[in-house]
Scaffold this active site. Structure first.
Site, short mmCIF file in Angstrom:
data_model
loop_
_atom_site.label_atom_id
_atom_site.label_comp_id
_atom_site.label_asym_id
_atom_site.label_seq_id
_atom_site.Cartn_x
_atom_site.Cartn_y
_atom_site.Cartn_z
N GLU A 11 -35.41 3.52 -24.85
CA GLU A 11 -35.62 4.96 -24.72
C GLU A 11 -34.71 5.51 -23.63
O GLU A 11 -34.77 5.08 -22.48
CB GLU A 11 -37.10 5.19 -24.36
CG GLU A 11 -37.42 6.58 -23.91
CD GLU A 11 -38.88 6.69 -23.41
OE1 GLU A 11 -39.59 5.66 -23.41
OE2 GLU A 11 -39.27 7.80 -23.03
N ASP A 36 -40.72 3.56 -21.92
CA ASP A 36 -41.45 3.72 -20.66
C ASP A 36 -42.93 3.40 -20.87
O ASP A 36 -43.47 3.60 -21.94
CB ASP A 36 -41.35 5.18 -20.16
CG ASP A 36 -39.93 5.54 -19.76
OD1 ASP A 36 -39.12 4.59 -19.59
OD2 ASP A 36 -39.64 6.74 -19.62
N ASP A 73 -45.54 4.89 -20.40
CA ASP A 73 -46.37 6.09 -20.26
C ASP A 73 -46.67 6.66 -21.66
O ASP A 73 -46.31 6.06 -22.67
CB ASP A 73 -45.67 7.12 -19.37
CG ASP A 73 -44.33 7.56 -19.94
OD1 ASP A 73 -44.02 7.21 -21.11
OD2 ASP A 73 -43.58 8.24 -19.23
N ASP A 101 -45.50 9.23 -23.27
CA ASP A 101 -44.32 9.53 -24.09
C ASP A 101 -43.71 8.26 -24.67
O ASP A 101 -43.31 8.24 -25.83
CB ASP A 101 -43.25 10.26 -23.25
CG ASP A 101 -43.65 11.70 -23.00
OD1 ASP A 101 -44.52 12.20 -23.75
OD2 ASP A 101 -43.12 12.31 -22.05
#
Ligand code: TSJ
Length: 602
Positions: free
Chosen positions: A390, A463, A465, A467
């Site tokens: 990403e 990541d 998280d 997202d």
């Protein structure tokens, strides 16, 4: 209640020899009778028994089936049907119930005459389950008496006996069996596997209640399925979370030329069709003439050319009839479906053009790889892996950090297109998706060829998280829709970047969960010298850190994505944690958090 054990019959007839030979054959080649001795075969034992109760429900005599998994993985199936007949079978001189359990292929189909029938696997029935069980006990409640018989590895160890009394209006059958450890590779039942299939059976048998209880859990886990709407409700269930084009589920039901037919459908605004067909309650993934009839009825009715005389097949004629009437009453729905069909036709044309272009391109220039791909040097796919990273900045770090020989990096920019929501031509025109398709080399849909896959492991590195999780989901959705075999054959993985870095006196620890951080703090002591950094993204790590924590095959944690392809109507994506060989044992608990991660939107 004071009833003496009464043998209904104890005769050991000449047929017994043949019976034993039959059971021996089953035990010698179990795969021939139940497909396999893996977990799949094990679960089929339950379906095989339950199907008998379902037949009783289809005949109109049974309203509730209970399935209980006991702590020792024995299973009880109970129904409130008429009870397996206990009378003496004239041919064998044995009680019918004993014949059901000891004669191969006898099944539970006596009088027949049911409205529809459920089909057990290969229709082999209760005697196979009996032969493959350490023990099996049957209890039949009939005209105020409880009849009982026990078998071990398929052989009756007692005659059918009356062992008690029940209320005279109570009826039913109860079967308990313990799958034989000598036969099966595993004898541990999976609750979700049984749940999935039993839910499907409940959808297909409207009005029937099926309750599944897992006594291995404390308190016992229980799920109950009951759908008055039958497959109408199945369609609503499949369309949950989607936007239907019109409020009604269109359906029909009826008997034609001896064929019983039920159809239900509803269009949504998506671009993927979910069509499930069953014959005798068994899913038919490849379709068949019944599917042809369904599609013919839809197209013919919308072309308004239908005359009953040309209608072929029960599905086609029944559905066409019902559909014509429905559309006369709901012209607006007809208009929506026609518009949808025209759109879908346009999308297919555009997609074909886009795909022809990809095909031609790969044929002409010997597959030019995407510019953003940093490929590995080793050309043997078995040794190679590709990281889908990403963001360009993390992509840059990963390119520096990687083991060039075997690790390729493909940075992906921003959000990945949601292939559920986009038209096929847009999907195939999307730069990130095109890059993945060319990098993997194995094609998509009907062009898919696993032998052309350029990397053994496709590792999604996002990541840690929300997202990141969303991007991973979108990527998995893309794989699931365009190259499901990648997931089914275990080529797709998720990388696990750390959440925290703790530094103290020039020593460094990484924590992959909050619990692990707490663990580390309790080990090193809570004091001022602790420097804790929370990673907000892969981009915050320098290449060495990224290598050490997330990419180094000897230290990293990978989660392998898998998919149960037994039942495509409810795809469960499961993650199995795979660890490098030098990780500290305390990371093990991460496994517990990584077992089962929700449903992939179907
Ligand atoms: F698999 C099995 F055979 F062991 C089994 C059968 C297991 C369980 C849990 C239930 C059954 C079963 C069989 N439930 N209900 C029946 N019904 C009959 O076998 C039956 C009863 C009456 C008549 C009749 O014509 O009067 C016909 C049948 C097939």
């Amino acid at each position: 209640m004071g009833t003496e054990d009464t043998e209904v019959t104890g005769e050991y007839g000449a047929d017994q020899i043949q019976i034993l030979e039959g059971l021996e054959a089953v035990r010698k080649r179990p795969g021939m009778y139940i497909g396999s001795t893996s977990a799949r075969g094990l679960h089929h034992l339950v379906y095989e028994i339950v199907d008998n109760s379902v037949d009783e429900a289809l005949a109109g005599y049974c309203t509730h089936i209970r399935v209980i998994i006991h702590p020792d993985n024995s299973v009880t199936v109970t129904d409130d049907g008429r009870g397996i007949p206990v009378g003496i079978n004239s041919k064998t001189g044995k009680p019918a119930v004993e014949v059901v359990f000891t004669v191969l292929h006898a099944g539970g189909k006596f009088g027949g005459g049911g409205y529809k029938v459920s089909g057990g696997l290969h229709g082999v029935g209760a005697s196979v389950v009996n032969a493959l069980s350490t023990y099996l006990e049957v209890e039949v409640c009939h005209e105020g008496k409880i009849y009982f018989q026990r078998y071990e590895r398929g052989r009756a160890v007692s005659g059918l006996k009356v062992v008690g009394e029940c209320e005279s209006d109570k009826r039913g059958t109860k079967v308990t069996f313990l799958p034989d450890k000598e036969v099966f590779e595993t004898t541990v039942f999976d609750f979700d596997t049984l749940k999935q299939r039993l839910r499907e059976v409940a959808f297909l048998t409207k009005g029937l209640r099926i309750t599944l209880t897992d006594e291995r859990e404390n308190p016992p886990k229980e799920r109950s399925f009951h759908y008055e709407g039958g497959i109408r409700e199945f369609v609503q269930y499949l369309n949950k979370g989607k936007t239907p084009l019109y409020p009604d589920v269109i359906d029909c039901e009826g008997m034609k030329d001896g064929v019983y037919v039920e159809v239900a459908f509803q269009h949504n605004d998506g671009y993927n069709e979910s069509v499930y067909s069953f014959v005798n309650n068994i899913i038919t993934p490849e379709g068949g003439t019944h599917m042809t009839g369904f599609r013919n009825a839809l197209t013919k009715t919308f072309k308004q050319k239908l005359g009953n005389s040309e209608a072929r097949g029960a599905v086609e004629s029944l559905l066409s009839e019902k559909l014509s009437i429905y559309l006369e009453q709901h012209p607006q729905v007809g208009k929506l479906i026609v518009e949808k069909s025209v759109m879908a036709q346009r999308a297919r044309d555009a997609a074909r053009k886009a795909r022809d272009l990809t095909r031609r391109k790969s044929a002409l220039d010997g597959m030019s790889l995407p510019g953003k791909l940093a490929d590995c040097t080793d050309k043997d796919p078995k040794n190679c892996e590709i990281f889908l990273v990403e963001g360009d900045s993390a992509g840059g770090s990963a390119k520096t950090a990687r083991a060039r020989a075997t690790q390729a990096i493909l940075p992906l920019r921003g959000k990945i297109l949601n292939v559920e929501k986009a038209r096929l031509d847009r999907v195939l025109g999307n730069a990130e998706i095109k890059a993945m398709i060319t990098a993997f080399g194995c094609g998509i849909h009907e062009d898919f060829d696993i032998t052309k896959l350029r990397y053994d492991r496709i590792i999604i590195m996002t990541d840690a998280d929300v997202d990141g999780a969303h991007i991973a989901t979108l990527l998995l959705t893309f794989f699931y829709r365009f190259m499901p075999e990648l997931i089914k054959q275990g080529h797709v993985y998720l990388a696990t970047p750390p959440l925290y870095k703790l530094e103290k006196n020039q020593k460094v620890w990484y924590a992959y969960t909050d619990e692990e951080l707490a663990d580390i703090i309790s080990q090193v002591g809570r004091d001022q010298n602790n420097k804790i950094q929370r990673y907000k993204g892969l981009g915050e790590m320098d290449p060495e850190q990224l290598w050490e924590t997330t990419m180094d095959p000897s230290k990293r944690i990978l989660k392998q994505v898998s998919m149960d392809d037994d039942d495509e109507s409810s795809v469960d994506v499961t993650f199995t944690t795979l660890m490098g060989d030098q990780v500290e044992p305390r990371r093990e608990f991460i496994e517990e958090n990584a077992k089962r991660v929700g449903n992939l939107d179907v």
